[in-house]
Enzyme design. Sequence first.
Site, short mmCIF file in Angstrom:
data_model
loop_
_atom_site.label_atom_id
_atom_site.label_comp_id
_atom_site.label_asym_id
_atom_site.label_seq_id
_atom_site.Cartn_x
_atom_site.Cartn_y
_atom_site.Cartn_z
N THR A 77 -16.32 0.46 -3.90
CA THR A 77 -15.78 1.44 -4.85
C THR A 77 -14.32 1.71 -4.47
O THR A 77 -13.89 1.37 -3.37
CB THR A 77 -16.59 2.76 -4.83
OG1 THR A 77 -16.52 3.33 -3.52
CG2 THR A 77 -18.05 2.50 -5.19
N LYS A 106 -11.45 1.31 1.81
CA LYS A 106 -10.78 1.72 3.05
C LYS A 106 -11.09 3.17 3.45
O LYS A 106 -10.96 3.54 4.62
CB LYS A 106 -9.25 1.59 2.89
CG LYS A 106 -8.76 0.17 2.80
CD LYS A 106 -7.25 0.10 2.66
CE LYS A 106 -6.79 0.17 1.23
NZ LYS A 106 -7.11 -1.00 0.40
N GLU A 130 -13.92 -5.91 7.53
CA GLU A 130 -12.82 -6.88 7.56
C GLU A 130 -11.98 -6.84 6.29
O GLU A 130 -10.75 -6.98 6.33
CB GLU A 130 -13.41 -8.30 7.73
CG GLU A 130 -12.39 -9.41 7.79
CD GLU A 130 -11.50 -9.27 9.01
OE1 GLU A 130 -11.99 -9.55 10.11
OE2 GLU A 130 -10.32 -8.89 8.86
N VAL A 133 -8.53 -4.58 5.58
CA VAL A 133 -7.18 -4.85 6.10
C VAL A 133 -6.77 -6.29 5.81
O VAL A 133 -7.40 -7.23 6.29
CB VAL A 133 -7.11 -4.61 7.63
CG1 VAL A 133 -5.71 -4.92 8.16
CG2 VAL A 133 -7.51 -3.18 7.97
N GLY A 135 -6.84 -8.26 3.14
CA GLY A 135 -7.57 -9.15 2.23
C GLY A 135 -8.26 -10.29 2.95
O GLY A 135 -9.15 -10.08 3.78
N GLU A 190 0.45 -1.95 -10.10
CA GLU A 190 -0.31 -1.10 -11.01
C GLU A 190 0.65 -0.32 -11.90
O GLU A 190 1.83 -0.18 -11.60
CB GLU A 190 -1.11 -0.06 -10.20
CG GLU A 190 -1.90 -0.62 -9.06
CD GLU A 190 -3.34 -0.88 -9.44
OE1 GLU A 190 -3.76 -0.40 -10.52
OE2 GLU A 190 -4.03 -1.56 -8.68
N ASP A 201 -0.94 2.64 1.03
CA ASP A 201 -1.93 1.58 1.23
C ASP A 201 -1.74 0.89 2.58
O ASP A 201 -2.69 0.70 3.34
CB ASP A 201 -1.81 0.58 0.07
CG ASP A 201 -2.70 -0.62 0.26
OD1 ASP A 201 -3.93 -0.46 0.18
OD2 ASP A 201 -2.17 -1.72 0.52
N LYS A 205 -4.25 0.90 6.13
CA LYS A 205 -4.64 -0.30 6.89
C LYS A 205 -4.26 -0.17 8.35
O LYS A 205 -5.02 -0.55 9.25
CB LYS A 205 -4.01 -1.54 6.24
CG LYS A 205 -4.61 -1.84 4.87
CD LYS A 205 -3.75 -2.79 4.06
CE LYS A 205 -4.40 -3.05 2.69
NZ LYS A 205 -3.48 -3.76 1.78
#
Lengths: 322, 214
Positions: A77, A106, A130, A133, A135, A190, A201, A205
């Site tokens: 989600t 995250k 995994e 962070v 992709g 976006e 973002d 990470k």
Amino acid sequence: MKLAVVGAGAVGRSVVELAGEYGHEVVAVADSQSAIVEPEGVDAEAVLTRKAEIGVVGDDDPDDALAADYDVLVEATPTTLGDAEPGFTHLKAALERDRHVVLANKGPVAERFGDVRALEADSAGDVRFEATVGGAIPAISTVEDVEPGHVTAIRGVLNGTANFILTRMAAEGLDYDHVLAEAQDLGVAEADPSFDVEGTDAALKCVILSNVLSFGAADDLESAREFTLADAEVAGIRDIPGSALRLAAEDGRTVRLIGEATGETVRVAPRLIPENGTLAVNGTQNIVQIETTHAGRLNISGRGAGGPETASAVLGDVGRLE
Amino acid sequence: MSGPEFEGTDGVDPDLVSEGDDRGGSREGDGNADGPSPDGGHSPGPSTHTVRLELVDEPGQLLAALQPIANNGGNLLSIYHERGNKTPRGRIPVEVDFEATEERFDGIVEALREAGVNVMQAGTEEYAEELTIVVFGHLIDTDLSDTLRRIEGCASASVADVSLAAPQGTEDVSSARLRVEARAGETTDALAAVRSIAEEKGLRVVEPLTGVEA
């Protein structure tokens, strides 16, 4: 493994689509409004078509997916800040049933890492993340392999949108607003790019990586320092003028949004780096650089976002739980 | 579409960085006094030295100042001539980088003084580390000269070079690239000083990622 996939965005849909290829079976899928539960395995194509055409994945209630008979809950989600809900509640429900959880979201590991570890300690299920962070980049499993106590710092380019914008600004001599509009047209940014261009973002990470370092190196859960977004020093790339990139280029340098995690500090900021240096990845590429005590410096670059790329990290985690 | 752009230092006040003659050239903590290396044996190779000179604004003065360096075994590397900038005594500050062995370096400084050149600062380690920083924002409206002077005022830093790009004219957002020299081990302090001055003036700093370039 039997998977329940919660969240039907780009990552969740790719997990549903690719799970079979990795030898797993999807027994439930939920989005925010609907769900489908099939103990014998859902028809991935039918579910994805239905989602694309009428916006729901099935006729069941989302809670039915959480109650389904699965081995691993894939939580995909959208990331939320603060209490990390509803992702955290989904994770909790799975762990209380002694099921594993694989996160693409995250929120729980960036905002409530201590709570997640405490729930995990009381459960027969494990939590892996995994995909949160970098992709497709195996950042966390590499840190685990090297062992967090032997990692002194992790830094890198962890947001493809910001990196795309900086790369294009430097290459074309264009201004921020112009390149942002282009990135939005291409679907790289976006409509509201704040989360990416303001560094949030990338900071999440780095917070996750700091938690991995801190908890991984600590003797027990109580003595580990927990990080949240509030511990991060964050500066974004919004408003960087083209002239700043030009001055950097005249000197053989360029600007990248660099995140740093040491297990003690978290920092994200635009930084000057050598134009042809390892960290100066281009476009939407990401890179993670891991400083170790005995293994030198490790660099892993690759695609930091995207449905199939991130799903591959999710399914890699599922494989590690077998 | 390129607007006014110029290079050079602007408003760097040299007397703020002239206090250095008493530093004696030894790095803190290594217990090494001036002069030959105590372990003896071989003579060390040439190293890079920087001298800061003060010249009278008259023709031929620069050449006269460089001759004692060349004549005494110094290999000239660069000359930074801050024309347009005056020391408090109305003279022109010049920074000269050259290579020389330790013994020759002392001879060069002596020769310069004998030739009547005012040596404001001489040493190899005064500013051992160099940082490149980009600053952007309303640089001109917030008095760039004052910004640079205040960076210079910080004990650990000296501004060696400034490039300014103001493509939208002087009233809009502009960028500057600063080459800041910091004393060995004091780059963190120098960066903190730049950051706090910038914050006060509403400027943004793009700091270098240090310690990673190797």
